[in-house]
Design a protein around this motif. Structure first.
Motif, PDB file in Angstrom:
ATOM      1  N   GLY A  76       0.737  -1.315   0.163  1.00 40.21           N
ATOM      2  CA  GLY A  76       0.023  -0.095   0.086  1.00 40.21           C
ATOM      3  C   GLY A  76       1.020   1.155   0.003  1.00 40.21           C
ATOM      4  N   ASP A 128      -5.813   0.126  -5.239  1.00 43.20           N
ATOM      5  CA  ASP A 128      -5.221  -1.336  -4.987  1.00 43.20           C
ATOM      6  C   ASP A 128      -4.805  -1.912  -6.527  1.00 43.20           C
ATOM      7  OD1 ASP A 128      -5.531  -4.275  -4.907  1.00 43.20           O
ATOM      8  OD2 ASP A 128      -6.103  -3.593  -2.882  1.00 43.20           O
ATOM      9  N   LEU A 129      -3.558  -2.350  -6.380  1.00 41.19           N
ATOM     10  CA  LEU A 129      -2.987  -2.859  -7.558  1.00 41.19           C
ATOM     11  C   LEU A 129      -3.906  -3.932  -8.401  1.00 41.19           C
ATOM     12  CD1 LEU A 129      -0.261  -1.742  -8.694  1.00 41.19           C
ATOM     13  CD2 LEU A 129       0.341  -4.137  -8.507  1.00 41.19           C
ATOM     14  N   ARG A 130      -4.575  -4.726  -7.634  1.00 37.27           N
ATOM     15  CA  ARG A 130      -5.308  -5.771  -8.136  1.00 37.27           C
ATOM     16  C   ARG A 130      -6.485  -5.045  -8.925  1.00 37.27           C
ATOM     17  NH1 ARG A 130      -5.763  -8.898  -2.264  1.00 37.27           N
ATOM     18  NH2 ARG A 130      -5.406  -6.558  -1.783  1.00 37.27           N
ATOM     19  N   GLY A 153       2.499  -6.614   0.468  1.00 37.94           N
ATOM     20  CA  GLY A 153       1.644  -7.137  -0.489  1.00 37.94           C
ATOM     21  C   GLY A 153       1.936  -7.128  -1.835  1.00 37.94           C
TER      22      GLY A 153
HETATM   23  P1  ADP Z   1      -0.236  -2.042   3.403  1.00 35.39           P
HETATM   24  O1  ADP Z   1       1.052  -1.195   3.107  1.00 35.39           O
HETATM   25  O2  ADP Z   1      -1.590  -1.230   3.617  1.00 35.39           O
HETATM   26  O3  ADP Z   1       0.157  -3.130   4.562  1.00 35.39           O
HETATM   27  P2  ADP Z   1      -0.114  -4.629   1.534  1.00 35.39           P
HETATM   28  O4  ADP Z   1       1.302  -4.389   2.157  1.00 35.39           O
HETATM   29  O5  ADP Z   1      -0.937  -5.273   2.102  1.00 35.39           O
HETATM   30  O6  ADP Z   1      -0.458  -3.057   2.091  1.00 35.39           O
HETATM   31  O7  ADP Z   1      -0.094  -4.128   0.024  1.00 35.39           O
HETATM   32  C1  ADP Z   1      -1.421  -3.835  -0.521  1.00 35.39           C
HETATM   33  C2  ADP Z   1      -1.105  -3.837  -1.943  1.00 35.39           C
HETATM   34  O8  ADP Z   1      -0.650  -5.289  -2.212  1.00 35.39           O
HETATM   35  C3  ADP Z   1      -2.253  -3.746  -2.646  1.00 35.39           C
HETATM   36  O9  ADP Z   1      -1.818  -3.107  -4.031  1.00 35.39           O
HETATM   37  C4  ADP Z   1      -2.736  -5.032  -3.124  1.00 35.39           C
HETATM   38  O10 ADP Z   1      -3.108  -5.200  -4.646  1.00 35.39           O
HETATM   39  C5  ADP Z   1      -1.423  -5.821  -3.178  1.00 35.39           C
HETATM   40  N1  ADP Z   1      -1.754  -7.171  -2.877  1.00 35.39           N
HETATM   41  C6  ADP Z   1      -1.922  -7.527  -1.245  1.00 35.39           C
HETATM   42  N2  ADP Z   1      -2.251  -8.848  -1.125  1.00 35.39           N
HETATM   43  C7  ADP Z   1      -2.389  -9.345  -2.350  1.00 35.39           C
HETATM   44  C8  ADP Z   1      -2.701 -10.638  -2.911  1.00 35.39           C
HETATM   45  N3  ADP Z   1      -2.851 -11.671  -2.117  1.00 35.39           N
HETATM   46  N4  ADP Z   1      -2.587 -10.955  -4.095  1.00 35.39           N
HETATM   47  C9  ADP Z   1      -2.237 -10.010  -5.099  1.00 35.39           C
HETATM   48  N5  ADP Z   1      -2.044  -8.781  -4.656  1.00 35.39           N
HETATM   49  C10 ADP Z   1      -2.096  -8.279  -3.363  1.00 35.39           C
END
Ligand code: ADP
Length: 394
Positions: A205, A277-279, A325
């Protein structure tokens, strides 16, 4: 010894409970709450889950609550969150408006619920205490530097874990041990033999890159604030300081509007036309949305730029590490970042890269000079270990 680690987002509270008995360290349980509007309720629910689950009898069983605090004016390292530190964190609100207020509120609620339990913060800036002076500076008047305009670096807990774990995976237990003991021994003089050069990519994120020499950071792509460096989900990343003046002068934006837009409407969200969100961005790109594709390409481009910078500073890379993520789960982003770097000694194994999702894996080809790893981050463990050490030294 039970140590609870509370990870406070602007609308979330995640927690992990660790038990340190003797030399053992054990994750007892974990949980969390999303869409939190009221921290009091979330803290009560967290303590409720711990007691109802039989993990603790009451809050008095917690030796401390630890926090991955972001930044405070003039304070870093692992410290008790007393009134003076909270005041210094409050002074950091202008620099970390998306992070610090959540911690201030959350810590306040914990201190009301458990007034006799130490509340301890490991600041995200702590890992960068030994970076070279040149990596700390901006070209600003000295009065600005004295007012706190300097590079700090963030995601310290995550990058420190990468320093430890990558060294273990490379068979360099001496460097791993040095990284683990960094806050005890300091990062000035190297005690290790041959240099070990690692570049850690925390892509999530929010995202940042760190160069690491023998377990000690040499810099981080985030500078004075956690809104800088790589484009984040909805926070801006690096932008020319004069862009702000331009928008204020020509579009009449107020200070508050600039802050709101740079913190909530920018980064990948700004580039992609509204998706953070990258997804979701990937789904849009596959449908032919050019802005979404540009957001992906830009993230890859900026990541490569910082990897190149640290590769030069470190005179090469022994390991390139992906975490968080995006780094742990998005093979196509990792492939984009590592594309056409064979002349620099970085070659992915296509199948291993595609298979790696959320689990530790080596994803470089056997003849790649640089090893490439996916390593799930464990920021809470890094904080918990320092909190334990803090209590032992108290
Ligand atoms: P934060 O910095 O809020 O803790 P994360 O490390 O969870 O965030 O990262 C969020 C990003 O990672 C989002 O863009 C999401 O699309 C991507 N992401 C998180 N988990 C997955 C997953 N299981 N599969 C694909 N993409 C994911």
């Amino acid at each position: 010894m039970n140590v609870l680690i509370a990870n406070l987002g602007s609308t979330s509270l995640k927690y992990r409970l660790f038990d340190f008995s003797g030399n053992e360290e054990r994750l007892v349980t974990r949980g969390g709450f999303e869409r939190v509007e009221d921290y009091s309720g979330a803290v009560d629910a967290c303590l409720g889950e711990l007691t109802e689950g039989g993990h603790i009898k009451s809050a008095a069983d917690l030796a401390a609550v630890g926090f991955k605090t972001v930044l405070a004016d003039g304070v870093t390292g692992c410290v008790e969150l007393d009134a003076s530190v909270l005041k210094a964190m409050e002074a950091g609100n202008t620099v970390a408006p998306a992070h610090n207020p959540a911690y201030l509120t959350g810590v306040q609620v914990f201190s009301e619920r458990m007034p006799n339990t130490p509340l301890v913060g490991l600041f995200e800036t702590a890992f960068y205490q030994w970076i070279p002076e040149t990596a700390k500076r901006y070209g600003v008047p000295s009065s600005w530097y004295e007012a706190g305009v300097r590079r700090w670096g963030f995601h310290g807990a995550s990058h420190k874990f990468m320093a430890e774990r990558s060294a273990e995976l490379l068979g360099r237990d001496d460097v791993a041990e040095r990284a683990r003991r960094l806050y005890v021994d300091g990062g000035k003089t190297s005690t290790v033999g041959a240099n070990l050069r690692v570049i850690s990519c925390h892509l999530g994120g929010s995202s940042s890159i760190t160069g690491i020499l023998n377990g000690v950071a040499v810099g981080n792509s985030m500078g004075m604030s956690p809104q800088s460096g790589l484009p984040n989900n909805n926070r801006v990343g690096d932008v020319d300081a004069f862009a702000l003046l331009h928008m204020m002068r020509t579009k009449g934006l107020s200070v508050d509007e600039v802050e709101q837009q740079l913190c909530s409407e920018a980064g990948l969200k700004g580039l992609s036309g509204g998706f953070n969100d990258l997804r979701d961005i990937q789904v849009q790109a596959e449908k032919g949305n050019d802005s979404a594709q540009l957001a992906i390409d830009f993230l890859i481009h900026e990541t490569r730029r910082w990897i190149g910078s640290y590769q030069l500073q470190l005179n090469g890379i022994d390991a390139l590490v992906f975490t968080a993520g995006i780094g742990e789960n998005r093979s196509e982003i990792r492939a984009g970042i590592c594309a056409e770097l064979d002349q620099l000694g970085i070659q992915l194994d296509v199948a291993k890269n595609e298979a790696a999702q959320g689990e530790e894996a080596e994803i470089s080809s056997p003849d790649s000079k640089t090893k490439v790893f996916v390593i799930p981050t464990n920021e809470e463990l890094v904080v918990a270990r320092e909190v334990k050490r803090f209590l032992e030294n108290k």
